[in-house]
Every structure is written in C-alpha cells, then in structure tokens.
Write a protein that holds these residues in place. Structure first.
Motif, PDB file in Angstrom:
ATOM      1  N   ALA A 117      -8.187  37.357 -17.285  1.00 27.25           N
ATOM      2  CA  ALA A 117      -8.782  36.197 -17.827  1.00 27.25           C
ATOM      3  C   ALA A 117      -9.095  36.674 -19.268  1.00 27.25           C
ATOM      4  O   ALA A 117      -9.112  35.284 -20.379  1.00 27.25           O
ATOM      5  CB  ALA A 117     -10.181  35.785 -17.357  1.00 27.25           C
ATOM      6  N   THR A 118      -9.468  37.544 -19.919  1.00 30.90           N
ATOM      7  CA  THR A 118      -9.591  38.094 -21.213  1.00 30.90           C
ATOM      8  C   THR A 118      -8.420  37.717 -21.900  1.00 30.90           C
ATOM      9  O   THR A 118      -8.358  37.078 -23.141  1.00 30.90           O
ATOM     10  CB  THR A 118     -10.130  39.433 -21.341  1.00 30.90           C
ATOM     11  N   ARG A 119      -7.146  38.122 -21.202  1.00 28.76           N
ATOM     12  CA  ARG A 119      -6.037  37.827 -22.120  1.00 28.76           C
ATOM     13  C   ARG A 119      -5.639  36.404 -22.304  1.00 28.76           C
ATOM     14  O   ARG A 119      -5.089  35.907 -23.351  1.00 28.76           O
ATOM     15  CB  ARG A 119      -4.956  38.453 -21.330  1.00 28.76           C
ATOM     16  N   ILE A 120      -5.984  35.663 -21.155  1.00 28.24           N
ATOM     17  CA  ILE A 120      -5.679  34.247 -21.412  1.00 28.24           C
ATOM     18  C   ILE A 120      -6.593  33.698 -22.173  1.00 28.24           C
ATOM     19  O   ILE A 120      -6.078  32.910 -23.172  1.00 28.24           O
ATOM     20  CB  ILE A 120      -6.128  33.484 -20.092  1.00 28.24           C
ATOM     21  N   GLY A 121      -7.757  34.136 -22.754  1.00 27.78           N
ATOM     22  CA  GLY A 121      -8.792  33.682 -23.655  1.00 27.78           C
ATOM     23  C   GLY A 121      -8.380  34.075 -24.995  1.00 27.78           C
ATOM     24  O   GLY A 121      -8.312  33.093 -25.851  1.00 27.78           O
ATOM     25  N   LEU A 122      -7.548  35.240 -25.341  1.00 29.06           N
ATOM     26  CA  LEU A 122      -7.045  35.717 -26.544  1.00 29.06           C
ATOM     27  C   LEU A 122      -5.851  34.802 -26.863  1.00 29.06           C
ATOM     28  O   LEU A 122      -5.703  34.632 -27.942  1.00 29.06           O
ATOM     29  CB  LEU A 122      -6.840  37.168 -26.232  1.00 29.06           C
ATOM     30  N   THR A 123      -5.002  34.503 -25.938  1.00 30.62           N
ATOM     31  CA  THR A 123      -3.838  33.561 -26.144  1.00 30.62           C
ATOM     32  C   THR A 123      -4.401  32.388 -26.667  1.00 30.62           C
ATOM     33  O   THR A 123      -3.797  31.768 -27.421  1.00 30.62           O
ATOM     34  CB  THR A 123      -3.007  33.589 -24.939  1.00 30.62           C
ATOM     35  N   LYS A 124      -5.375  31.726 -25.828  1.00 31.43           N
ATOM     36  CA  LYS A 124      -5.804  30.299 -26.107  1.00 31.43           C
ATOM     37  C   LYS A 124      -6.529  30.361 -27.565  1.00 31.43           C
ATOM     38  O   LYS A 124      -6.339  29.500 -28.401  1.00 31.43           O
ATOM     39  CB  LYS A 124      -6.796  29.925 -25.175  1.00 31.43           C
ATOM     40  N   GLU A 125      -7.062  31.679 -27.754  1.00 33.40           N
ATOM     41  CA  GLU A 125      -7.557  31.740 -29.244  1.00 33.40           C
ATOM     42  C   GLU A 125      -6.331  31.867 -30.240  1.00 33.40           C
ATOM     43  O   GLU A 125      -6.580  31.329 -31.370  1.00 33.40           O
ATOM     44  CB  GLU A 125      -8.397  33.002 -29.283  1.00 33.40           C
ATOM     45  N   ASP A 126      -5.377  32.401 -29.845  1.00 35.71           N
ATOM     46  CA  ASP A 126      -4.375  32.561 -30.862  1.00 35.71           C
ATOM     47  C   ASP A 126      -3.652  31.239 -31.224  1.00 35.71           C
ATOM     48  O   ASP A 126      -3.103  31.024 -32.156  1.00 35.71           O
ATOM     49  CB  ASP A 126      -3.061  33.584 -30.199  1.00 35.71           C
ATOM     50  N   GLU A 127      -3.584  30.388 -29.806  1.00 40.19           N
ATOM     51  CA  GLU A 127      -3.080  29.003 -30.132  1.00 40.19           C
ATOM     52  C   GLU A 127      -4.263  28.292 -31.096  1.00 40.19           C
ATOM     53  O   GLU A 127      -3.922  27.008 -31.208  1.00 40.19           O
ATOM     54  CB  GLU A 127      -2.844  28.620 -28.919  1.00 40.19           C
ATOM     55  N   GLY A 128      -5.554  28.507 -31.218  1.00 38.34           N
ATOM     56  CA  GLY A 128      -6.398  27.870 -31.760  1.00 38.34           C
ATOM     57  C   GLY A 128      -7.324  26.938 -30.846  1.00 38.34           C
ATOM     58  O   GLY A 128      -8.120  25.957 -31.460  1.00 38.34           O
TER      59      GLY A 128
END
Length: 321
Positions: A117-128
């Motif tokens: 879930a943290t990795r998904i959050g990080l990826t979403k943050e990468d995408e803005g």
C-alpha cells in the motif's frame, strides 16, 4: 540561533527530516531487500513452488541476469508470492513504468503485503495524484506500516494539517521511524517547548538518527551549555552527521584551543569534505605562516564549494603558481 558575538555554527534545518519527505521505500530497493514481509493483511503464501521460484529469481538478479530474474519473479508472483509481486512492482517503477508497477503492487497488496500500500502511495505521488497517495498511505498506516505512516504525516504537514500530522508522526515514531520523532521535536521547538523537543530528539537519536543528536546539541548550545553541546555533537559526528565535527572545531577555536579545533576541522574535512572546515583550516595555517598548507586547504575548499564556478576551479588548477 546564532547571535552577534557568538561563533557561526551549523544549526538543524527548520524543515522536516528526510527532505524528499519519504522514507527509504521512496526509491525502489534492489532485488532481495524486500525479504522481510512486514505487516500482513492475512497469512503469507505457504506455497513451496512460489517460494522456490522467488529464491531462484533472487539468485538470477544477483547474477545480473535481469530478464531471467524478471520472468522468474513473474512466475513466483503468479504462483502467489507477495514479495515477488513487490519486486516486480519495484522493477517497473525503477524505469517509471507506473501502470505496470501498480498492477504488481496491487497484486502484492491483495496477497496480504501491507507495505505494498505504501508503494502504491509512492507511485501515485510520483504521478502527482496526491489525493490517491494520501488514501493509500492511510491504508498503510491503518495496517501499521512504518513507512506509509510516516509518508502520510509528511503529506499532511505539507497540506497544512499540522495537528493530524503530529498525531501521525507520533504513531510512526512508535513504529520505529526516527525521522518522525525528530519532526515532532521540531514541532515542539517551534511551539516554544524545548523540554518536549529534547525528548523527541533524544528518542530519534536513540533510534539511530544523527540529526536527533545534533538537535540536542543545538538546544544545549542555545542554553550556553557548551560542554554538553560538544558531547552531543561528538555523538552526532560518530553517527555520521556532516556538520557536527565542524561545530566542535568552531567552539574549540573560539576558546583558544587551536590544536583541538584543527583535529575536529580535519575530521569534518576528511569524512565529509566540509567546505567550512577546509576554509577554517586554511585560515589557521595561514595565521601560523604555513602558506603551502593554507593554499592546499583553500584549493580543496574551492573544489568542494558548489558556489565556486567549475571553470574557475579548472583555471586555478592550470595556474601552477
């Protein structure tokens, strides 16, 4: 902080710890570093086949056979190994293939791996997509994932929700995140409560964060307790803080212990190429009449100083005078 007539020291930044605002999982880890599963939603797979495929994929990755490793991780992930799915997500995220990364991170999450879930959050943050990032960090925090909890606090702080951010940082600190304890200390210090700030800084230091020890030293120095400040700077230096040895050199020089100052400035220069330490060494040796050594330190300082244009450094190296 520094006052007129007092030595110019390096002080802790008022910004939150870990300037990118994210923990180690902000950058996908090399294969094999995800081996400890962390908090699970449900029991991990007990498939012998999946485990064997995962170990084989790790061996292939260590051999540099990336394509074979990827294919074997895929087989392990398809067989239900959550860490294999996480590794695949990391592989795709390293090359900014976010859509593919999210597929595998979601697979890992569905297989019971909370830190996915943290990795998904990080990826979403990468995408803005910060709203989605916050939502996934909340999910991770609800499952007691340390990195997700800390990252949630960072985004809440950036959004101006300081009260909830502090609550979240407190939870992250309880989960073993030293930067969270430090950030709480910064909050208390800004609020004018140095006692609570020190408690948090000490906790961060005890968890291994050099910045925590450095901040305790800064409190002691503001109280004009230079002896204890030096003790905490020395601890921070031993923990790898880049400016702690420099600060000890400054206060040693201020009280006339030039040889002691040289030792600490030299340590800051040797361990961290500290520009301020190199320039202070140049000044000391110039005052002692050792112009060759003074020039040597000044040239090293110029080389490591980001404010000195590279062309000027090259020109100086060609002078030969």
């Amino acid at each position: 902080m520094a006052e007129e007539g007092r030595p110019q020291l390096t002080h802790p930044s008022p910004k939150p710890a870990d300037p990118p605002g994210r923990r180690a999982s902000a950058r996908p880890a090399p294969p094999g570093t995800n081996r400890v599963p962390g908090t699970s939603l449900e029991p991990m797979t007990d498939s012998t086949e999946a485990a064997e495929l995962y170990e084989r994929a790790l061996d292939l990755a260590r051999q540099g056979r990336d394509e074979d490793a990827r294919e074997t991780f895929e087989r392990a992930g398809d067989a239900g190994h959550p860490l294999a799915a996480l590794e695949l997500g990391d592989m795709h995220r390293r090359v900014q293939a976010h859509a593919d990364a999210l597929v595998w991170y979601r697979r890992a999450f569905d297989l019971g791996l909370a830190k996915a879930a943290t990795r998904i959050g990080l990826t979403k943050e990468d995408e803005g997509d910060l709203d989605e990032a916050v939502a996934w960090y909340r999910t991770a925090a609800d499952l007691d994932d340390p990195d997700g909890t800390y990252n949630l606090g960072i985004l809440l702080r950036r959004a101006g929700d300081h009260d909830e951010a502090d609550e979240v940082f407190a939870r992250a600190a309880d989960l073993g995140v030293p930067e969270a304890a430090y950030n709480l200390g910064q909050h208390h210090r800004r609020q004018g409560d140095p006692v609570k700030a020190e408690q948090c800084y000490r906790r961060a230091a005890d968890m291994g964060l050099a910045l925590g020890a450095f901040a305790v030293a800064d409190l002691r120095y503001d109280e004009e307790n230079v002896a204890e400040a030096e003790e905490w700077w020395a601890r921070a230096a031993d923990m790898g803080h880049h400016a702690a040895a420099f600060n000890i050199g400054v206060v040693r020089a201020e009280r006339g212990d030039v040889d002691g100052a040289i030792r600490w400035f030299q340590r800051a220069a040797d361990e961290h190429d500290h520009v301020g330490a190199l320039r202070r060494l140049a000044e000391i040796f110039e005052e002692r009449g050792d112009l060759d050594k003074a020039e040597e330190y000044e040239e090293k300082a110029d080389y490591h100083d980001p404010n000195v244009p590279r062309a000027e450094i090259i020109a100086m190296s060609w002078r030969g005078d």
